[in-house]
Design an enzyme around this catalytic site. Structure first.
Site, PDB file in Angstrom:
ATOM      1  N   HIS A   1       0.823  -1.218   0.000  1.00 17.21           N
ATOM      2  CA  HIS A   1       0.000   0.000   0.000  1.00 17.21           C
ATOM      3  C   HIS A   1       0.851   1.260   0.000  1.00 17.21           C
ATOM      4  CE1 HIS A   1      -3.280   2.609   0.330  1.00 17.21           C
ATOM      5  NE2 HIS A   1      -3.777   2.278   1.503  1.00 17.21           N
TER       6      HIS A   1
ATOM      7  N   ASP B   1     -11.508 -10.646 -15.535  1.00 15.76           N
ATOM      8  CA  ASP B   1     -11.810 -11.846 -16.311  1.00 15.76           C
ATOM      9  C   ASP B   1     -10.556 -12.324 -17.029  1.00 15.76           C
ATOM     10  OD1 ASP B   1     -12.735 -13.829 -17.966  1.00 15.76           O
ATOM     11  OD2 ASP B   1     -14.058 -12.538 -19.158  1.00 15.76           O
TER      12      ASP B   1
END
Length: 429
Positions: free
Chosen positions: A154, A375
């Site tokens: 992060h 996907d």
């Protein structure tokens, strides 16, 4: 879940598929306000589609190596410059990639709840003084379904970059490289001004001073649990209508209305004294709020601190308009002052700017992000979430897999307060 439910089959480092620049990248003040040991981790669940080569490991490793050519800082390691300031050493060492198998099925994971224990099952853990900045694990379930765990350092990137990378990776895996936009890598456009200017009443300054006065707890927090609660589109609309939102009811956003509701429920569940002051913190996305706007695909942390303060009695009275007023205030001047404040604040203060007390909560929004656009060629995930919550008093507003079907709220809360929170959360009156 027991740790032995997941067996590691292989682990390796995946380097960029081409030579990438060997250079050092400067980190912004927003980057440095995050502890370098903090990773943002995600869980994606994919249902087996009958493909004989479902989730081909070789295909995904190849796609990862190609994606790291564009996102080559993620293949590097954290280092320090001559003054001891953190930076990215773009050395091309690569991302950590794990393949695992499990006796679990997708049915076992219905109602998945983010937790540190579940994160350890499905997201890689690396013990190293210079760990990779990107970690991935593919876990094949007994049912041939797949859990994909991903973790990003992060300190290097925020959730917008995380999802941009995932969208890039999955596009490459599908052979669709013509529409993949590269990240913008020059962080120096977020440098502080040569003469930093930050008024003493700026929220960044006020919040850090508040934490100092009220005994910010560094690393010692009450045990907590996490849960995911759903709000339908009708329930959200109900939270936004008059008279609940005052004169701003026509312009109150989903984030503002739902955040006000969560804040109210937290105060009630914790039984906070009505005459005390409570604080709502939220990372506010700045990409379009500064002048000129940041490039759309800027790689780095781009959230400043929004701070809303109110007496607990006011919070319980439901005040989304107060949140709206702070959101509207976050403009170019606000962001520049935030950067300047973080430039002059001492390092200890920087790492406390998102600290928590019993009267605080922090809400992050993923609404409007491409969180489900992942996907690999086998269909979108049937479910995705943050792998763990972090600590009590933190909430994440998340998209649902079906658009326009409401939202999900991930909330971490002290164990003894969670059942009361669930009760009041669904009592919209």
């Amino acid at each position: 879940m027991e740790p032995n439910l997941v067996e590691i089959v292989e682990s390796s480092l995946v380097a960029p598929s081409e030579n990438t620049p060997k250079e050092r990248h400067w980190l912004t003040n927003f980057d440095l306000s995050v502890l370098p040991t903090i990773y943002t981790s995600f869980i994606y669940l994919y249902r087996f589609n009958g493909d004989s080569d479902f989730f081909s490991v070789s295909n995904i490793k190849t796609a990862l190596a190609k994606a790291l050519v564009l996102f080559y800082p993620l293949a590097g390691r954290l280092a320090t410059d001559k003054d001891g300031r953190l930076e990215i050493d773009c050395n091309g060492e690569g991302a950590f990639f794990v393949v695992a198998r499990s006796k679990l099925t997708l049915d076992n994971l219905k109602g998945y709840q983010p937790s540190a224990e579940n994160r350890k099952l499905f997201v890689p853990v690396v013990n190293s003084e210079t760990p990779p900045l990107l970690l991935l694990q593919i876990t094949f379930l007994e049912s041939s379904d797949v859990v994909l765990g991903v973790a990003f350092n992060h300190c290097i990137v925020d959730v917008h970059t995380d999802f941009h990378f995932m969208h890039t990776l999955t596009n490459i895996a599908r052979g669709n490289t013509s529409t993949v936009p590269p990240p913008f890598l020059d962080r120096t456009i977020l440098r502080a001004r040569s003469t930093p200017f930050c008024p003493l009443n700026h929220p960044e300054h006020l919040h850090v001073e508040y934490l100092k006065r009220n005994g910010h707890r560094t690393g010692v927090y009450d045990p907590f649990i996490s849960t995911i609660l759903k709000l339908s589109k009708d329930q959200i609309n109900y939270l936004k209508i008059r008279p609940r939102c005052g004169s701003y009811s026509d312009t109150i956003s989903t984030f503002q209305a739902v955040s006000a509701h969560i804040w109210k429920c937290l105060c009630l569940a914790r039984g906070l004294a009505h005459d005390k002051e409570s604080h709502l913190l939220f990372p506010a996305e700045i990409r379009s709020r500064i002048s000129p706007p940041l490039p759309k695909y800027f790689l780095g942390n781009t959230g400043t601190c929004g701070l809303v303060s109110a007496k607990v009695s006011e919070v319980i009275g439901f005040i989304p308009e107060r949140i709206r007023e702070v959101v509207v205030r976050i403009d170019d001047a606000y962001v520049r002052e935030s950067i300047d404040y973080l430039e002059v604040a001492d390092k200890d203060s920087l790492l406390k700017r998102f600290g928590m007390t019993a009267y605080d909560m922090c809400i992050t929004s993923w609404l409007g992000t491409r969180s489900y656009d992942a996907d690999f060629g086998y269909g979108n995930p049937v479910f995705m979430t943050r792998a763990e919550c972090g600590l009590g008093g933190i909430a994440v507003l998340m998209n649902n897999p079906v658009k326009d079907q409401g939202i999900s709220v991930l909330i971490g809360l002290e164990i003894e307060n969670m059942e009361k929170f669930k009760t009041v959360f669904y009592d919209l009156n």
